[in-house]
Design an enzyme around this catalytic site. Structure first.
Site, short mmCIF file in Angstrom:
data_model
loop_
_atom_site.label_atom_id
_atom_site.label_comp_id
_atom_site.label_asym_id
_atom_site.label_seq_id
_atom_site.Cartn_x
_atom_site.Cartn_y
_atom_site.Cartn_z
N ARG A 102 0.73 -1.29 0.02
CA ARG A 102 0.03 -0.05 -0.06
C ARG A 102 0.74 1.22 -0.10
NH1 ARG A 102 -3.18 1.92 -2.54
NH2 ARG A 102 -4.04 -0.21 -2.55
N LYS A 137 1.47 24.48 -4.54
CA LYS A 137 0.01 23.77 -3.93
C LYS A 137 0.48 22.21 -4.15
CE LYS A 137 -2.56 27.84 -5.63
NZ LYS A 137 -3.49 28.20 -6.70
N LYS A 169 3.15 38.70 -4.15
CA LYS A 169 1.81 38.19 -4.49
C LYS A 169 0.76 39.59 -3.91
CE LYS A 169 0.49 34.13 -4.31
NZ LYS A 169 -0.04 33.77 -5.81
N GLU A 202 3.27 39.29 -9.03
CA GLU A 202 1.88 39.18 -9.43
C GLU A 202 0.93 40.29 -9.42
OE1 GLU A 202 -0.84 35.87 -7.24
OE2 GLU A 202 -1.39 37.88 -6.30
N ASP A 223 -2.39 37.43 -13.11
CA ASP A 223 -3.20 36.35 -12.48
C ASP A 223 -4.48 36.51 -12.58
OD1 ASP A 223 -3.45 34.48 -10.20
OD2 ASP A 223 -4.25 35.94 -9.04
#
Length: 297
Positions: A102, A137, A169, A202, A223
């Site tokens: 597994r 992410k 950002k 960004e 963005d």
């Protein structure tokens, strides 16, 4: 930013964590049902087509379960896979094969899934000149493996972590007092610390993009901008004497059905969070392929 070298240290640590989480040293089902002296062979096969990634992790898992288990990859990372194809052949203690199954499949299914989805994006923009990038992410604790899987699928890595490069950002820009102020603050920080790193800014609007260009930004992330706005920014860049030194990156809710239109605007890079946060696992199975026999003494 991209590396195609397999992250061995990260794989070793991840395998150890996975086996500890699974209490692999106390596999009571296998211990009580499988004779201790049985040897067996097994194969890991696909149940659908895709792209291979993570074969070395399988060897790492079984090395920690039982160093006597023999692991033989049948394909290389990056290979295209047909439904029913063998990825790995294994031999050794039947107990060890079943106990490690597994953990090995969890890694391999995830990494093949990421590589497969990445390949679909890469193929979708083929011929446009745009490169597909990943993001941060990723699954906690699995970033190095997730990003490696992206490269196996033909994609490229964005920044690896917060220390690798600057990415201004929306919240950084708001806190700094605007696009120009944020860019200038980063320049002062580099000068103060003696560091020189890549910087990505960004922006959400054409006006912000123009401001970033005028402030000397060399890498601008557009963005969630409509295609028409992206095209306008690409035209702004083309009219500048330093156009060849400026990278434009599209980002934000990029999908397979929209990525070609975005690539067609003339951007250099397209970052896709879905590569690592939403890739479906590739369906794989591991089955014993011979009747178990007594382990050699």
């Amino acid at each position: 930013m991209t590396t195609t070298e397999f992250p061995s240290a990260a794989a070793r640590a991840a395998a150890a964590a996975a086996l500890a989480e699974d209490a692999s040293g106390k596999d009571i089902t296998t211990e009580w049902s499988v004779p201790e002296d049985l040897a067996a062979t097994a194969e890991i096969r696909t149940r659908q087509s895709g792209v291979a990634a993570g074969l070395p992790v399988v060897a790492e898992v079984f090395a920690q379960v039982d160093p006597e288990v023999k692991v033989e990859p049948a394909v290389a990372d990056g290979a295209r896979l047909a439904d029913g194809q063998v990825l790995v052949r294994l031999s050794g203690s039947a107990r060890s094969l079943i106990t490690g199954e597994r953990a090995a499949l969890n890694f391999l299914q995830r990494m093949c899934g990421i590589a497969t989805l990445t390949d679909r994006y890469v193929q979708a923009v083929a011929g446009t000149g745009a490169r597909i990038l990943d993001t941060r992410k990723t699954a906690p604790g699995l970033r190095a493996l997730d990003k490696y899987a992206v490269t196996a699928g033909g994609g490229h890595n964005h920044r690896l972590d917060l220390a690798t490069m600057v990415l201004l950002k929306e919240n950084h820009i708001a806190a700094a007092g605007g696009v120009t102020a944020a860019i200038e603050a980063v320049r002062r920080g580099m000068a103060r610390t003696g560091q020189t790193v890549e910087s990505d800014v960004e922006v959400q609007t054409v006006t912000q993009a123009a401001e970033a260009l005028d402030a000397g930004a060399r890498w601008i992330m557009l963005d969630n901008m409509p295609v028409a706005d992206i095209e306008q920014v690409v035209k702004f860049r083309a009219g500048r004497a330093d156009a060849s030194r400026i990278l434009l990156e599209a980002s934000g809710t990029i999908r397979l059905d929209t990525v070609l239109a975005i690539a067609g605007t003339g951007v250099d890079l397209i970052s896709v969070g879905a590569l690592t946060h939403s890739a479906p696992a590739l369906d794989l199975t591991m089955l014993l392929t011979t009747s178990p026999a007594p382990c050699p003494r």
